[in-house]
Design a protein around this motif. Structure first.
Motif: not given
Length: 91
Positions: A56-82
């Motif tokens: 099995e691969e991640v995707g479909g019904e089993a894939d219920q988690g949060l996706r990783l950030a696709k950019s450094l800007k998005d990753a930094t914003a998530r990291f710095m979020k209170k």
């Protein structure tokens, strides 16, 4: 002839860590893995996503988690979020 079907459960699961990107600092990657695992143990957290079965691969019904950030800007914003887990672990 009956075929045996593999059905994983949480007690027989394992953690698989794939190779990080070439631009990732391996020390920080390992520190994050260990710190987050320790956080899960300290907070007695349970893994809510079901383990993947053989092939099995991640995707479909089993894939219920949060996706990783696709950019450094998005990753930094998530990291710095209170209240982010990253801020809790890394300060």
């Amino acid at each position: 002839q009956q075929e045996t079907v593999y059905s994983p459960d949480a007690k027989s699961s394992r953690l698989e860590v794939r190779v990080g990107g070439a631009d990732a600092n391996p020390h920080l990657v390992l520190a994050a893995i260990l710190a987050l695992g320790y956080r899960g143990i300290q907070n007695k957290m349970e893994i809510t996503l079901p383990p993947l079965g053989k092939g099995e691969e991640v995707g479909g019904e089993a894939d219920q988690g949060l996706r990783l950030a696709k950019s450094l800007k998005d990753a930094t914003a998530r990291f710095m979020k209170k209240g982010s887990v990253a801020r809790e672990v890394f300060g």
